[in-house]
Design a protein around this motif. Structure first.
Motif, PDB file in Angstrom:
ATOM      1  N   UNK A   1       0.650  -1.216   0.088  1.00  0.00           N
ATOM      2  CA  UNK A   1       0.179  -0.047   0.069  1.00  0.00           C
ATOM      3  C   UNK A   1       0.948   1.368   0.223  1.00  0.00           C
ATOM      4  N   UNK A   2       2.136   1.120   0.685  1.00  0.00           N
ATOM      5  CA  UNK A   2       2.928   2.457   0.721  1.00  0.00           C
ATOM      6  C   UNK A   2       4.253   1.870   0.756  1.00  0.00           C
ATOM      7  N   UNK A   3       5.313   3.007   0.469  1.00  0.00           N
ATOM      8  CA  UNK A   3       6.657   2.894   0.517  1.00  0.00           C
ATOM      9  C   UNK A   3       7.328   3.218   1.503  1.00  0.00           C
ATOM     10  N   UNK A   4       8.148   2.439   2.114  1.00  0.00           N
ATOM     11  CA  UNK A   4       9.117   2.887   3.301  1.00  0.00           C
ATOM     12  C   UNK A   4      10.407   3.027   2.718  1.00  0.00           C
ATOM     13  N   UNK A   5      11.042   4.455   3.078  1.00  0.00           N
ATOM     14  CA  UNK A   5      12.267   4.927   2.278  1.00  0.00           C
ATOM     15  C   UNK A   5      13.238   5.146   3.306  1.00  0.00           C
ATOM     16  N   UNK A   6      14.532   5.133   3.124  1.00  0.00           N
ATOM     17  CA  UNK A   6      15.505   5.680   3.843  1.00  0.00           C
ATOM     18  C   UNK A   6      16.127   6.755   2.692  1.00  0.00           C
ATOM     19  N   UNK A   7      16.548   7.797   3.253  1.00  0.00           N
ATOM     20  CA  UNK A   7      17.152   8.651   2.526  1.00  0.00           C
ATOM     21  C   UNK A   7      18.710   8.306   2.412  1.00  0.00           C
ATOM     22  N   UNK A   8      19.497   9.314   2.179  1.00  0.00           N
ATOM     23  CA  UNK A   8      21.003   8.835   1.991  1.00  0.00           C
ATOM     24  C   UNK A   8      21.774   9.845   2.934  1.00  0.00           C
ATOM     25  N   UNK A   9      22.816   9.133   3.393  1.00  0.00           N
ATOM     26  CA  UNK A   9      23.743  10.110   4.619  1.00  0.00           C
ATOM     27  C   UNK A   9      24.223  11.057   3.676  1.00  0.00           C
ATOM     28  N   UNK A  10      23.982  12.433   4.160  1.00  0.00           N
ATOM     29  CA  UNK A  10      24.408  13.496   3.326  1.00  0.00           C
ATOM     30  C   UNK A  10      25.562  14.313   4.077  1.00  0.00           C
ATOM     31  N   UNK A  11      25.573  14.428   5.333  1.00  0.00           N
ATOM     32  CA  UNK A  11      26.538  15.281   6.060  1.00  0.00           C
ATOM     33  C   UNK A  11      27.888  14.846   6.163  1.00  0.00           C
ATOM     34  N   UNK A  12      28.822  15.520   6.681  1.00  0.00           N
ATOM     35  CA  UNK A  12      30.196  15.011   7.027  1.00  0.00           C
ATOM     36  C   UNK A  12      30.239  14.609   8.271  1.00  0.00           C
ATOM     37  N   UNK A  13      29.385  14.514   9.223  1.00  0.00           N
ATOM     38  CA  UNK A  13      29.353  13.927  10.541  1.00  0.00           C
ATOM     39  C   UNK A  13      28.886  12.680  10.753  1.00  0.00           C
ATOM     40  N   UNK A  14      29.008  12.163  12.328  1.00  0.00           N
ATOM     41  CA  UNK A  14      28.202  10.810  11.986  1.00  0.00           C
ATOM     42  C   UNK A  14      29.193   9.846  12.011  1.00  0.00           C
ATOM     43  N   UNK A  15      28.762   8.396  11.952  1.00  0.00           N
ATOM     44  CA  UNK A  15      29.491   7.358  11.955  1.00  0.00           C
ATOM     45  C   UNK A  15      29.281   6.920  10.379  1.00  0.00           C
ATOM     46  N   UNK A  16      30.357   5.800   9.966  1.00  0.00           N
ATOM     47  CA  UNK A  16      30.477   5.362   8.773  1.00  0.00           C
ATOM     48  C   UNK A  16      31.235   6.156   7.629  1.00  0.00           C
ATOM     49  N   UNK A  17      31.717   5.348   6.688  1.00  0.00           N
ATOM     50  CA  UNK A  17      32.552   6.053   5.796  1.00  0.00           C
ATOM     51  C   UNK A  17      31.857   5.801   4.222  1.00  0.00           C
ATOM     52  N   UNK A  18      30.460   5.758   4.151  1.00  0.00           N
ATOM     53  CA  UNK A  18      29.946   5.494   2.782  1.00  0.00           C
ATOM     54  C   UNK A  18      29.974   6.682   2.198  1.00  0.00           C
ATOM     55  N   UNK A  19      29.774   6.940   0.868  1.00  0.00           N
ATOM     56  CA  UNK A  19      29.729   7.846   0.121  1.00  0.00           C
ATOM     57  C   UNK A  19      28.438   8.611   0.331  1.00  0.00           C
ATOM     58  N   UNK A  20      28.594   9.892   0.266  1.00  0.00           N
ATOM     59  CA  UNK A  20      27.565  10.978   0.634  1.00  0.00           C
ATOM     60  C   UNK A  20      26.676  11.065  -0.470  1.00  0.00           C
ATOM     61  N   UNK A  21      25.425  11.373  -0.231  1.00  0.00           N
ATOM     62  CA  UNK A  21      24.671  11.531  -1.295  1.00  0.00           C
ATOM     63  C   UNK A  21      23.186  12.336  -0.570  1.00  0.00           C
ATOM     64  N   UNK A  22      22.050  12.128  -1.624  1.00  0.00           N
ATOM     65  CA  UNK A  22      20.888  12.603  -0.994  1.00  0.00           C
ATOM     66  C   UNK A  22      19.800  11.882  -1.779  1.00  0.00           C
ATOM     67  N   UNK A  23      18.395  12.013  -1.170  1.00  0.00           N
ATOM     68  CA  UNK A  23      17.379  11.304  -1.881  1.00  0.00           C
ATOM     69  C   UNK A  23      16.513  12.322  -2.522  1.00  0.00           C
ATOM     70  N   UNK A  24      16.337  12.196  -3.947  1.00  0.00           N
ATOM     71  CA  UNK A  24      15.655  13.396  -4.809  1.00  0.00           C
ATOM     72  C   UNK A  24      14.348  12.613  -4.927  1.00  0.00           C
ATOM     73  N   UNK A  25      13.354  13.671  -4.489  1.00  0.00           N
ATOM     74  CA  UNK A  25      11.762  13.323  -4.953  1.00  0.00           C
ATOM     75  C   UNK A  25      11.391  13.995  -5.935  1.00  0.00           C
ATOM     76  N   UNK A  26      10.741  13.785  -6.829  1.00  0.00           N
ATOM     77  CA  UNK A  26      10.202  14.581  -8.014  1.00  0.00           C
ATOM     78  C   UNK A  26       8.612  14.573  -8.298  1.00  0.00           C
ATOM     79  N   UNK A  27       7.836  15.272  -7.885  1.00  0.00           N
ATOM     80  CA  UNK A  27       6.516  15.430  -7.773  1.00  0.00           C
ATOM     81  C   UNK A  27       5.868  15.948  -9.094  1.00  0.00           C
ATOM     82  N   UNK A  28       5.176  15.402  -9.817  1.00  0.00           N
ATOM     83  CA  UNK A  28       4.283  15.915 -11.127  1.00  0.00           C
ATOM     84  C   UNK A  28       3.023  15.682 -10.682  1.00  0.00           C
TER      85      UNK A  28
END
Length: 312
Positions: A260-287
């Motif tokens: 019925x609905x989607x459950x989504x994580x964003x992407x770690x964006x900032x330079x703080x916090x744990x982990x060394x995964x590449x940074x990014x962001x989740x984009x939403x496009x509404x039409x």
């Protein structure tokens, strides 16, 4: 972090959603962390992009004393400073260790923005200690009085109080959504920081396989402490299309829940916090006409992946 765009794709986002943990207050021994909050929001402000914030479990957390401060060399003399100041001396800014409250951070942001770019709000007092509970309507570019979507922001706790969306918040959402969208005709998108236990139910076991979409699944879902009714309300409401969360830096997937609905994580964006995964962001496009919600991950280097249609 999420960056929604509306109507047609653009090089710059129409709005930015800060999904909590904007600052790591447990590392800041300062009486008022508002200047750090300002600095985190400044890239969006400088670009003239509207934004909305909600709280995570670190934003108002009390200071955690580092163990090495208690070594034989004693407490370091220069630890308390204003990031906007040219000096770093403790004499410039009062040291404190209890954290800056959610209310203080939000009131400062709203006052500083002067109602121009920030769409953040202090929510109803009856929902406190949760603060970032509010709703905004996205209207049609061609018909300003015609709503295209409702964006709901909820405070999922943590830091100064338990990690939970309370029954009171769930009932507030029920009342508000029935008031604004009584026939469930207009799509609704939900944002909070800490994933609910429902995210555990849909989480990929190892590899991310269809119908889930994403690129990293490197840790277990760190869910809220308890479920107080919000997910039942959301799954029973046909207009709710997706829930977006942060919190886990090693996850960026979207998975359907109860078909019925989607459950989504964003992407770690900032330079703080744990982990060394590449940074990014989740984009939403509404039409609009017809309503479509499309999402993908944009990495810091400009590459994109994990596109998914969440509603059409």
């Amino acid at each position: 972090m999420l960056c929604p765009t509306f109507s047609t794709p653009k090089p710059q986002a129409d709005m930015v959603v800060y999904l909590g943990d904007v600052i790591t207050a447990n590392n800041i021994p300062t009486k008022n962390a508002s200047s750090y909050w300002d600095k985190a929001l400044d890239p969006t402000r400088q670009r003239g992009i509207p934004w909305a914030t909600l709280f995570g479990n670190h934003d108002d957390a009390p200071f955690e004393w580092p163990l090495d401060w208690f070594s034989s060399s004693g407490l370091p003399p220069l630890r308390c400073h204003d990031p906007n100041s040219s000096t770093t001396g403790c004499e410039e800014v009062a040291c404190a260790f209890k954290g800056t409250t959610r209310v203080d951070l939000m009131e400062h942001e709203v006052a500083e923005s002067n109602n121009t770019l920030s769409y953040s709000m202090n929510g109803p007092k009856e929902l406190w200690p949760s603060v970032s509970n509010y709703v905004h309507v996205i209207t049609s570019s061609n018909h300003p009085k015609s709503p295209v979507a409702f964006l709901y922001f909820l405070d999922s706790g943590g830091g100064s109080y338990p990690e939970v969306i309370s029954n009171a918040q769930a009932e507030w959402f029920r009342r508000k959504s029935n008031e604004l969208n009584p026939d469930s005709r207009v799509p609704e998108l939900i944002f909070w920081h800490i994933p609910s236990k429902a995210f555990n139910e849909v989480a990929p076991r190892l590899w991310i396989r269809k119908p889930c979409v994403g690129s990293i699944n490197k840790e277990r879902v760190a869910a809220q402490e308890s479920e107080m009714g919000i997910m039942k309300i959301l799954q029973d409401r046909s207009s709710v299309k997706a829930v977006f969360v942060g919190h886990n830096h090693g996850l960026d997937w979207c998975c359907p829940y109860k078909d019925k609905l989607w459950l989504c994580f964003a992407r770690h964006t900032g330079y703080g916090g744990y982990g060394n995964w590449a940074r990014g962001s989740r984009i939403l496009e509404i039409t609009e006409m017809p309503f479509t919600l499309r999402s993908w991950i944009r990495m810091e280097d400009g590459s994109v992946h994990s596109e998914v249609i969440l509603s059409s």
